[in-house]
Motif scaffolding. Structure first.
Motif, PDB file in Angstrom:
ATOM      1  N   THR A  25       0.837  -1.342   0.012  1.00  0.00           N
ATOM      2  CA  THR A  25       0.056  -0.120   0.303  1.00  0.00           C
ATOM      3  C   THR A  25       0.550   1.648   0.002  1.00  0.00           C
ATOM      4  OG1 THR A  25      -1.254  -1.415   1.278  1.00  0.00           O
ATOM      5  CG2 THR A  25      -1.573   0.976   1.313  1.00  0.00           C
ATOM      6  N   VAL A  26       1.370   0.867   1.288  1.00  0.00           N
ATOM      7  CA  VAL A  26       2.851   2.334   1.067  1.00  0.00           C
ATOM      8  C   VAL A  26       3.695   2.522  -0.049  1.00  0.00           C
ATOM      9  CG1 VAL A  26       4.988   3.306   2.416  1.00  0.00           C
ATOM     10  CG2 VAL A  26       3.319   2.471   3.333  1.00  0.00           C
ATOM     11  N   SER A  27       3.789   1.692  -1.101  1.00  0.00           N
ATOM     12  CA  SER A  27       4.985   1.984  -2.133  1.00  0.00           C
ATOM     13  C   SER A  27       4.159   2.064  -3.743  1.00  0.00           C
ATOM     14  CB  SER A  27       5.720   0.263  -2.775  1.00  0.00           C
ATOM     15  OG  SER A  27       4.726  -0.043  -2.808  1.00  0.00           O
ATOM     16  N   ALA A  28       2.224   2.017  -3.030  1.00  0.00           N
ATOM     17  CA  ALA A  28       1.875   2.714  -4.240  1.00  0.00           C
ATOM     18  C   ALA A  28       1.219   3.685  -3.867  1.00  0.00           C
ATOM     19  CB  ALA A  28       0.194   1.085  -4.044  1.00  0.00           C
ATOM     20  N   SER A  29       1.472   3.978  -2.716  1.00  0.00           N
ATOM     21  CA  SER A  29       0.886   5.837  -2.337  1.00  0.00           C
ATOM     22  C   SER A  29       1.998   6.615  -2.629  1.00  0.00           C
ATOM     23  CB  SER A  29      -0.014   5.357  -1.004  1.00  0.00           C
ATOM     24  OG  SER A  29       0.340   7.074  -0.476  1.00  0.00           O
ATOM     25  N   VAL A  30       3.415   6.008  -2.511  1.00  0.00           N
ATOM     26  CA  VAL A  30       4.159   6.841  -2.754  1.00  0.00           C
ATOM     27  C   VAL A  30       3.897   7.250  -4.647  1.00  0.00           C
ATOM     28  CG1 VAL A  30       7.105   6.720  -3.568  1.00  0.00           C
ATOM     29  CG2 VAL A  30       5.389   6.071  -0.859  1.00  0.00           C
ATOM     30  N   ARG A  31       4.411   6.688  -5.459  1.00  0.00           N
ATOM     31  CA  ARG A  31       4.286   6.270  -6.775  1.00  0.00           C
ATOM     32  C   ARG A  31       3.125   6.960  -7.511  1.00  0.00           C
ATOM     33  NH1 ARG A  31       2.587   1.514  -8.634  1.00  0.00           N
ATOM     34  NH2 ARG A  31       3.493   0.305  -7.304  1.00  0.00           N
ATOM     35  N   GLN A  32       2.130   6.635  -6.749  1.00  0.00           N
ATOM     36  CA  GLN A  32       0.428   7.910  -7.118  1.00  0.00           C
ATOM     37  C   GLN A  32       0.799   8.994  -6.761  1.00  0.00           C
ATOM     38  OE1 GLN A  32      -2.016   6.171  -5.246  1.00  0.00           O
ATOM     39  NE2 GLN A  32      -2.183   4.037  -5.678  1.00  0.00           N
ATOM     40  N   VAL A  33       2.063  10.011  -5.157  1.00  0.00           N
ATOM     41  CA  VAL A  33       2.452  11.070  -4.758  1.00  0.00           C
ATOM     42  C   VAL A  33       2.451  11.703  -5.442  1.00  0.00           C
ATOM     43  CG1 VAL A  33       2.593  12.494  -2.808  1.00  0.00           C
ATOM     44  CG2 VAL A  33       1.069  10.706  -2.724  1.00  0.00           C
ATOM     45  N   GLU A  34       4.143  10.994  -6.060  1.00  0.00           N
ATOM     46  CA  GLU A  34       4.623  11.388  -7.271  1.00  0.00           C
ATOM     47  C   GLU A  34       4.223  11.689  -8.244  1.00  0.00           C
ATOM     48  OE1 GLU A  34       9.111   8.843  -5.643  1.00  0.00           O
ATOM     49  OE2 GLU A  34       7.733   8.222  -7.457  1.00  0.00           O
ATOM     50  N   ALA A  35       2.854  11.181  -9.030  1.00  0.00           N
ATOM     51  CA  ALA A  35       2.413  11.346 -10.325  1.00  0.00           C
ATOM     52  C   ALA A  35       1.778  12.393 -10.242  1.00  0.00           C
ATOM     53  CB  ALA A  35       2.053  10.233 -10.958  1.00  0.00           C
ATOM     54  N   ILE A  36       1.034  12.697  -8.854  1.00  0.00           N
ATOM     55  CA  ILE A  36       0.351  13.786  -9.040  1.00  0.00           C
ATOM     56  C   ILE A  36       0.865  15.019  -9.121  1.00  0.00           C
ATOM     57  CG2 ILE A  36      -1.490  14.708  -6.593  1.00  0.00           C
ATOM     58  CD1 ILE A  36      -2.404  11.687  -7.086  1.00  0.00           C
ATOM     59  N   GLU A  37       2.178  14.956  -7.676  1.00  0.00           N
ATOM     60  CA  GLU A  37       2.793  16.506  -8.479  1.00  0.00           C
ATOM     61  C   GLU A  37       3.160  16.683  -9.443  1.00  0.00           C
ATOM     62  OE1 GLU A  37       4.441  15.657  -3.579  1.00  0.00           O
ATOM     63  OE2 GLU A  37       5.712  15.095  -4.983  1.00  0.00           O
ATOM     64  N   LYS A  38       3.899  15.460  -9.864  1.00  0.00           N
ATOM     65  CA  LYS A  38       4.137  15.629 -11.305  1.00  0.00           C
ATOM     66  C   LYS A  38       3.759  16.672 -12.133  1.00  0.00           C
ATOM     67  CE  LYS A  38       6.819  13.768 -15.160  1.00  0.00           C
ATOM     68  NZ  LYS A  38       6.819  12.167 -15.453  1.00  0.00           N
ATOM     69  N   ILE A  39       2.184  16.134 -12.215  1.00  0.00           N
ATOM     70  CA  ILE A  39       1.005  16.841 -13.088  1.00  0.00           C
ATOM     71  C   ILE A  39       0.737  18.432 -12.260  1.00  0.00           C
ATOM     72  CG2 ILE A  39      -1.531  16.584 -13.193  1.00  0.00           C
ATOM     73  CD1 ILE A  39      -1.018  13.507 -12.751  1.00  0.00           C
ATOM     74  N   ARG A  40       0.569  18.288 -11.262  1.00  0.00           N
ATOM     75  CA  ARG A  40       0.214  19.619 -10.520  1.00  0.00           C
ATOM     76  C   ARG A  40       1.759  20.596 -11.058  1.00  0.00           C
ATOM     77  NH1 ARG A  40       2.106  19.493  -4.351  1.00  0.00           N
ATOM     78  NH2 ARG A  40       4.016  19.370  -5.894  1.00  0.00           N
ATOM     79  N   ASP A  41       2.844  20.325 -11.315  1.00  0.00           N
ATOM     80  CA  ASP A  41       4.028  21.320 -10.929  1.00  0.00           C
ATOM     81  C   ASP A  41       3.726  21.800 -13.180  1.00  0.00           C
ATOM     82  OD1 ASP A  41       4.565  21.072  -8.882  1.00  0.00           O
ATOM     83  OD2 ASP A  41       5.644  19.470  -8.599  1.00  0.00           O
ATOM     84  N   THR A  42       3.455  20.583 -13.561  1.00  0.00           N
ATOM     85  CA  THR A  42       3.770  20.944 -14.947  1.00  0.00           C
ATOM     86  C   THR A  42       2.282  21.404 -16.104  1.00  0.00           C
ATOM     87  OG1 THR A  42       3.039  18.809 -15.250  1.00  0.00           O
ATOM     88  CG2 THR A  42       5.555  19.149 -15.486  1.00  0.00           C
ATOM     89  N   VAL A  43       1.354  20.434 -16.259  1.00  0.00           N
ATOM     90  CA  VAL A  43      -0.089  20.786 -16.853  1.00  0.00           C
ATOM     91  C   VAL A  43      -1.492  21.678 -14.914  1.00  0.00           C
ATOM     92  CG1 VAL A  43      -0.200  19.902 -18.406  1.00  0.00           C
ATOM     93  CG2 VAL A  43      -1.205  18.719 -16.833  1.00  0.00           C
ATOM     94  N   GLY A  44      -0.819  21.129 -14.178  1.00  0.00           N
ATOM     95  CA  GLY A  44      -1.761  21.657 -13.080  1.00  0.00           C
ATOM     96  C   GLY A  44      -3.166  21.107 -13.109  1.00  0.00           C
ATOM     97  N   LEU A  45      -3.275  20.526 -11.269  1.00  0.00           N
ATOM     98  CA  LEU A  45      -4.654  20.243 -11.419  1.00  0.00           C
ATOM     99  C   LEU A  45      -5.062  20.349 -11.531  1.00  0.00           C
ATOM    100  CD1 LEU A  45      -3.455  18.911  -7.752  1.00  0.00           C
ATOM    101  CD2 LEU A  45      -3.245  17.784  -9.663  1.00  0.00           C
ATOM    102  N   ALA A  46      -5.818  21.923 -12.220  1.00  0.00           N
ATOM    103  CA  ALA A  46      -6.888  22.648 -12.027  1.00  0.00           C
ATOM    104  C   ALA A  46      -8.147  22.221 -14.066  1.00  0.00           C
ATOM    105  CB  ALA A  46      -6.764  23.827 -11.812  1.00  0.00           C
ATOM    106  N   ASN A  47      -6.438  21.699 -14.480  1.00  0.00           N
ATOM    107  CA  ASN A  47      -6.968  21.345 -15.886  1.00  0.00           C
ATOM    108  C   ASN A  47      -7.254  19.951 -16.068  1.00  0.00           C
ATOM    109  OD1 ASN A  47      -6.046  23.625 -16.912  1.00  0.00           O
ATOM    110  ND2 ASN A  47      -4.156  23.705 -16.390  1.00  0.00           N
ATOM    111  N   LEU A  48      -7.264  19.448 -14.731  1.00  0.00           N
ATOM    112  CA  LEU A  48      -7.767  17.756 -15.017  1.00  0.00           C
ATOM    113  C   LEU A  48      -9.030  17.606 -14.807  1.00  0.00           C
ATOM    114  CD1 LEU A  48      -5.694  16.139 -12.138  1.00  0.00           C
ATOM    115  CD2 LEU A  48      -5.660  15.913 -14.629  1.00  0.00           C
ATOM    116  N   PRO A  49      -9.989  16.294 -15.331  1.00  0.00           N
ATOM    117  CA  PRO A  49     -11.507  16.262 -14.776  1.00  0.00           C
ATOM    118  C   PRO A  49     -11.530  16.509 -13.717  1.00  0.00           C
ATOM    119  CG  PRO A  49     -10.303  14.784 -15.965  1.00  0.00           C
ATOM    120  CD  PRO A  49      -9.301  15.627 -15.875  1.00  0.00           C
ATOM    121  N   GLN A  50     -12.862  16.976 -13.568  1.00  0.00           N
ATOM    122  CA  GLN A  50     -13.343  16.869 -12.078  1.00  0.00           C
ATOM    123  C   GLN A  50     -13.113  15.812 -11.434  1.00  0.00           C
ATOM    124  OE1 GLN A  50     -14.660  19.091  -9.391  1.00  0.00           O
ATOM    125  NE2 GLN A  50     -15.476  17.029  -7.968  1.00  0.00           N
TER     126      GLN A  50
END
Ligand SMILES: [Zn+2]
Length: 301
Positions: free
Chosen positions: A228-253
């Protein structure tokens, strides 16, 4: 005191019901002792009660004069039972059907008159030359015998209609008949009359089993948490990458809500995370959305 010592103490409290069984036990005690011949009848034990019992039974059954000596060394006592006079040894031997001139010492089955006597005989053999290991360490019971044929005869009795599966090994010039396995040893102890020892062994065995199950379960749960932990770490890394590039606001709701919740609660399981959505989402629903986020981030490369 050791498990073996306590087992022998328990056996020494048994009063044989029939005289046939008393004779059989006495026979087991003497036959499997250090020596049983015209030149010497000697039983050595560290157990005072065993020495006393053997002396008492021998006197009662054979009428022979027996001698018990105690030797105290600095950390333990030992007891030696002997029949000192040759005429008395002759008496003991002939009572059990021996001349004292036998080339090979064997079991004389005429001393085991009835079915009841087999257990009593084995009790004598165990008191004389047996030990049982503390069940917390190992499941092992053995008889240490001075002669090969005698060891084979004892083994044959343990095999006769019983399920003990004895084995034989040569150790420093002695012949060791041994039994392995918690169930078998508990059964044999019960047969000899040591009900408490048998019960104690079964309890230790049960506790061990429970402990093993708990360990197995804990290992399993730890492995799941790691996953669970290692999956969560991968997910958080992915989300941060999106946030820092395209931005979370541009994602579907639905993906934006998932991303925000995961960033805020990286430690939660998928099921727990699903409960926090405005409209609760199932475990597989959350899993699906997080996978999409991870893919999204991978496409950004
Ligand atoms: Zn009997």
């Amino acid at each position: 005191m050791s498990f073996s010592y306590d087992t022998k103490s328990e056996l020494c409290r048994i009063e044989p019901e029939d005289s046939c069984c008393k004779k059989a036990e006495c026979y087991g005690l003497l036959l499997c002792a250090k020596s049983f011949s015209l030149s010497s009848i000697t039983l050595m034990t560290e157990h005072a009660r065993v020495a006393r019992r053997a002396a008492q039974f021998t006197a009662q059954i054979t009428g022979a004069i027996v001698d018990v000596r105690t030797a105290v060394s600095y950390h333990r006592s030992s007891y030696t039972l002997t029949v000192t006079q040759e005429s008395q040894r002759q008496k003991v031997l002939s009572e059990f059907g021996y001349s004292g001139q036998e080339i090979s010492l064997r079991i004389n089955h005429s001393n085991l008159e009835n079915d009841c006597c087999k257990a009593a005989f084995l009790r004598g053999v165990f008191l004389s030359c047996g030990t049982v290991t503390d069940p917390n360490k190992d499941y092992h019971l053995e008889f240490i015998l001075p002669f090969m044929n005698l060891a084979k005869d004892v083994m044959a009795i343990l095999r006769d209609g019983m399920d003990f599966h004895p084995a034989l090994v040569n150790r420093k010039g002695y012949f060791v008949v041994y039994i392995k396995g918690g169930d078998r040893i508990a059964d044999l102890l019960a047969l000899l009359g040591a009900g408490s020892a048998a019960m104690e062994l079964m309890q230790v065995r049960m506790l061990k089993e429970v402990r093993n199950n708990v360990n197995r379960k804990t290992n399993f749960e730890t492995a799941n948490i790691d996953k669970t932990v290692s999956a969560s770490v991968r997910q958080v890394e992915a989300i941060e990458k999106i946030r820092d590039t395209v931005g979370l606001a541009n994602l579907p709701q639905e993906l934006r809500e998932t991303a925000e919740l995961r960033l805020e609660y990286p430690e939660l399981s998928l099921r727990e995370l699903g409960q926090l959505f405005q409209t609760p989402v199932s475990r597989s629903g959350v899993n699906h959305r997080l996978r999409r986020l991870v893919e999204e981030a991978e496409n950004l490369k």
